[in-house]
Motif scaffolding. Structure first.
Motif, short mmCIF file in Angstrom:
data_model
loop_
_atom_site.label_atom_id
_atom_site.label_comp_id
_atom_site.label_asym_id
_atom_site.label_seq_id
_atom_site.Cartn_x
_atom_site.Cartn_y
_atom_site.Cartn_z
N SER A 193 19.28 2.98 -1.48
CA SER A 193 18.64 2.23 -0.42
C SER A 193 17.85 3.13 0.52
N GLY A 194 16.69 2.65 0.92
CA GLY A 194 15.90 3.34 1.94
C GLY A 194 16.24 2.80 3.32
N ASP A 195 17.11 1.78 3.36
CA ASP A 195 17.62 1.29 4.64
C ASP A 195 18.91 2.03 4.94
N PHE A 196 19.18 2.21 6.22
CA PHE A 196 20.45 2.86 6.55
C PHE A 196 20.95 2.37 7.90
N ILE A 197 22.27 2.37 8.04
CA ILE A 197 22.91 1.88 9.27
C ILE A 197 23.97 2.90 9.67
N ASP A 198 24.09 3.13 10.97
CA ASP A 198 25.21 3.95 11.42
C ASP A 198 25.62 3.53 12.83
N TYR A 199 26.87 3.75 13.17
CA TYR A 199 27.37 3.56 14.54
C TYR A 199 28.55 4.48 14.75
N PHE A 200 28.72 4.93 15.99
CA PHE A 200 29.70 5.99 16.25
C PHE A 200 30.00 6.03 17.75
N ALA A 201 31.20 6.49 18.07
CA ALA A 201 31.55 6.68 19.48
C ALA A 201 30.84 7.92 19.99
N LEU A 202 30.17 7.80 21.13
CA LEU A 202 29.52 8.96 21.74
C LEU A 202 30.51 9.70 22.63
N GLU B 230 28.63 -13.29 7.67
CA GLU B 230 28.76 -13.89 6.34
C GLU B 230 28.07 -15.25 6.31
N ASN B 231 28.34 -16.04 7.34
CA ASN B 231 27.78 -17.38 7.44
C ASN B 231 26.25 -17.32 7.58
N PHE B 232 25.78 -16.38 8.40
CA PHE B 232 24.34 -16.18 8.58
C PHE B 232 23.67 -15.86 7.24
N MET B 233 24.32 -15.00 6.47
CA MET B 233 23.77 -14.61 5.17
C MET B 233 23.76 -15.78 4.21
N GLN B 234 24.83 -16.56 4.22
CA GLN B 234 24.89 -17.73 3.35
C GLN B 234 23.77 -18.70 3.66
N ARG B 235 23.53 -18.92 4.94
CA ARG B 235 22.49 -19.87 5.33
C ARG B 235 21.11 -19.40 4.87
N LEU B 236 20.95 -18.10 4.75
CA LEU B 236 19.66 -17.57 4.26
C LEU B 236 19.65 -17.44 2.74
N GLY B 237 20.75 -17.84 2.10
CA GLY B 237 20.82 -17.72 0.64
C GLY B 237 20.88 -16.27 0.20
N LEU B 238 21.42 -15.41 1.05
CA LEU B 238 21.35 -13.98 0.79
C LEU B 238 22.34 -13.51 -0.27
N GLU B 239 23.47 -14.18 -0.38
CA GLU B 239 24.45 -13.79 -1.38
C GLU B 239 23.90 -14.00 -2.79
N GLN B 240 23.18 -15.11 -2.95
CA GLN B 240 22.70 -15.47 -4.28
C GLN B 240 21.61 -14.53 -4.80
N GLN B 241 20.81 -14.00 -3.91
CA GLN B 241 19.69 -13.16 -4.31
C GLN B 241 20.17 -11.96 -5.12
N ALA B 242 19.94 -11.98 -6.40
CA ALA B 242 20.41 -10.86 -7.22
C ALA B 242 19.33 -9.77 -7.26
N GLU B 243 18.11 -10.15 -7.64
CA GLU B 243 17.02 -9.18 -7.70
C GLU B 243 16.24 -9.23 -6.40
N ARG B 244 16.03 -8.08 -5.81
CA ARG B 244 15.34 -8.01 -4.53
C ARG B 244 14.13 -7.10 -4.66
N ILE B 245 13.06 -7.42 -3.95
CA ILE B 245 11.92 -6.52 -4.02
C ILE B 245 12.00 -5.46 -2.93
N ASP B 246 12.84 -5.69 -1.93
CA ASP B 246 13.00 -4.68 -0.89
C ASP B 246 14.48 -4.61 -0.50
N ASP B 247 14.88 -3.46 0.02
CA ASP B 247 16.24 -3.32 0.52
C ASP B 247 16.43 -4.26 1.71
N ILE B 248 17.66 -4.68 1.91
CA ILE B 248 17.99 -5.47 3.09
C ILE B 248 19.18 -4.82 3.79
N ALA B 249 19.03 -4.57 5.08
CA ALA B 249 20.14 -4.04 5.87
C ALA B 249 20.38 -4.99 7.04
#
Lengths: 390, 390
Positions: free
Chosen positions: A187-196, A363-382
């Motif tokens: 993935s070219g998308d990335f996420i991070d979080y940490f205690a400062l 999870e619910n937000f993703m379901q409403r967007l049909g995100l779970e079902q999307q198997a082939e993607r043209i771009d990364d999603i984060a």
């Protein structure tokens, strides 16, 4: 078509006339006078076709047929039987003979046609098999190379996963949930979080242009740099990482210095838990962060320059106080591909109705967007959701 | 085997008897009384086999044969000709007929055998084609997936190449030459060198455990961290990067903090051009650096702990003055695979005879080891040569 033909017949006269005819046709002829020597001649001579009389002195012609068929089912085998023995001929066909001809052979043209057809059929079978073997070998080679590359990328993917923070991590009243759905292995998308420190949390979502291994490399570079700023803060008291605008400016400078011909968008934020204060900077990231403050959802719309394009880019810092109950959603632009086509900015508006509940889950937000079902993607999603429960 | 058979014959009596026989054999029969209606019936009925009399009223049987063959070369076509017209039958075979039978048909068994053989052959041809189509489709799919992955890794490889310093870069009397020969698309070995200031040059060769994309990721992390130390020196006067032991210790700490379950060996050195002083630290790198000082070659043998295994690892700094004319060679352990098998330390000794000339080139060294020829490698190979000409 010249072939090596084995002729098994106990009648020397017939062998001679058959042999003469076949040689005239351009074939090479091996002769045998009985079943046993016929089988031996078959092993020795590796003929391409066998003519076999059914009435042999030492063993039954049917036995010879069965033995030859068991030995080499793809070698055409034509039996020659007396007019009276049509029943035997049928038996021979059942045991593997390809054709039969009745004796006496009045018209050698019939024999010739039978031989030609049998050899053609044998040729097709061989061709079938060779072609299949060739294609299968090619398939195996391709599959092998593919498997190596897949294993290679799979290993890199495992490594990339290790670089991610734990999903569902809580810091006091704040909970961080993340999803990374690559379009390829990496993935070219990335996420991070940490205690400062005991009071502040840093977080970001970065989206490197493109996708796949090269973009993942760049994401790793960004993650390494931010990790370095964090440790510079923890170990040496360097305050850069506490300030979103400074962090983005530093990151942009460090990244430009690598000369990679790549760029990325990024949203970096800091939450002060004691003050419930969110400060963030936006390096060209779109869609803008979506905040549901308990009353309704809205975009925190502030543009900015991507990382890696302008060496001296400056970034702005925005701050707001977070209510007791709120939900902040940051997504990479791959998410917009799921929405009905509209001008880019307009399309992002389509996200708002899906964030109508401050208590909803990612999870619910993703379901409403049909995100779970999307198997082939043209771009990364984060997706990064920060949830404050009162 | 039941098939749809088209029978073209102008003699109603023959059509009837043929039709009755074929239906008895389980076939479905379509009949036509002349050439034109035969061709129409062929289009309409899509028969699996055609029986065609050569003596037709409206067009020559040979024309019908040619038309049918042009239309569907894989449909078996058996011509029926009068005894007297064997020449026509041969013509028909040349134009695409599969077989011929002479009229009157005394033995319907001959017809049956001809039909069976023709249908079998047609079946083999079809099977050939279907199998080939299936395997080719599979090949195409595999090749497509493979190409995508190859392009993905190729893009990452291009990016990795961009991270390397220019080959043959000179700093005063010192010239840096490098070679990176990955075993896969991506390399877990990495090389860098850079001016620290007007007087000093920093350089390193790192070898991440494993190879391929995951190791290349780790190499990118190391490169990013070292790049960050360099900029911290240039911009903020942080002296870490000037001191090999400190740099390795810092790198090890930063790297361990990523929690990657990977490790690397590395040799980091600094050359002071004014003093001709080389100082270096060795983080588990082997083979040791090879120095040819104009008199002879020797290893600079000092062990040390790899990066990424022990969070608090300490590193030693070694220094020596470089003569006017000298040559320093650092290689990753993939190079040792090229030498005759011996205990690991002993094997490295095999490198010494190849560095017998202080004026030799890296190219020549590689040739002597047969390194250019090696197409498939089990490990990455990295080579860094530092050359001082008086």
């Amino acid at each position: 078509m010249s072939s090596r033909i084995l002729s098994i017949d106990d009648d020397a006269g017939i062998r001679r006339s058959l042999g003469a005819y076949l040689e005239d046709c351009g074939h090479e002829v091996i002769e045998a006078a009985d079943g046993r020597s016929g089988l031996e001649a078959f092993e020795r001579g590796q003929p391409e076709l066998v003519l076999c009389d059914l009435g042999l002195p030492d063993m039954s012609g049917l036995e010879v047929v069965a033995a030859l068929h068991a030995r080499s089912p793809d070698t055409p085998l034509i039996v020659i039987s007396g007019m009276a023995a049509v029943g035997d001929a049928v038996q021979a066909l059942k045991r593997g003979a390809w054709d039969y001809i009745t004796k006496p052979i009045a018209d050698f043209g019939v024999l010739d046609t039978a031989i030609t057809h049998a050899l053609e059929r044998a040729g097709l079978i061989r061709q079938n098999r060779e072609q299949q073997a060739r294609l299968e070998a090619m398939n195996r080679q391709l599959a092998h190379t593919l498997r190596q590359l897949q294993e290679d990328e799979e290993a890199a993917r495992t490594l990339q996963q290790r670089l991610l923070p734990p999903d569902g991590l809580g810091f006091g009243a704040y909970r961080f949930t993340r999803r990374l759905l690559p379009s390829a292995y990496l993935s070219g998308d990335f996420i991070d979080y940490f205690a400062l420190d005991g009071q502040r949390i840093g977080f970001y979502l970065a989206d490197v242009a493109g996708h796949g291994a090269a973009s993942a490399f760049v994401a790793v570079i960004l993650k390494t740099l931010v990790g370095r700023y964090l440790r510079a803060h923890v170990r040496q008291g360097d305050a850069t990482i506490l300030h979103p605008a400074q962090t983005l400016a530093q990151l942009n400078r460090d990244f430009c210095a690598e000369g990679l011909d790549k760029h990325a968008t990024m949203l970096y934020g800091v939450i002060d838990q004691r003050e419930d204060l969110l400060c963030w900077g936006n390096a060209g990231h779109f869609p803008y962060p979506l905040l549901h403050d308990g009353v309704g959802a809205r975009f925190l719309a502030h543009p900015g320059r991507p990382i890696g394009l302008f060496e001296n880019a400056r970034y702005q810092e925005h701050c707001l106080h977070l209510p007791q109950r709120c939900r902040l959603l940051i997504a990479s632009d791959g998410l917009l591909e799921l929405l009905p086509p509209q001008p880019r900015a307009g399309r992002a508006e389509g996200l708002l109705p899906h964030l109508d509940d401050v208590d909803g889950s990612l999870e619910n937000f993703m379901q409403r967007l049909g995100l779970e079902q999307q198997a082939e993607r043209i771009d990364d999603i984060a997706l990064l959701e920060i949830d404050r429960h009162g």
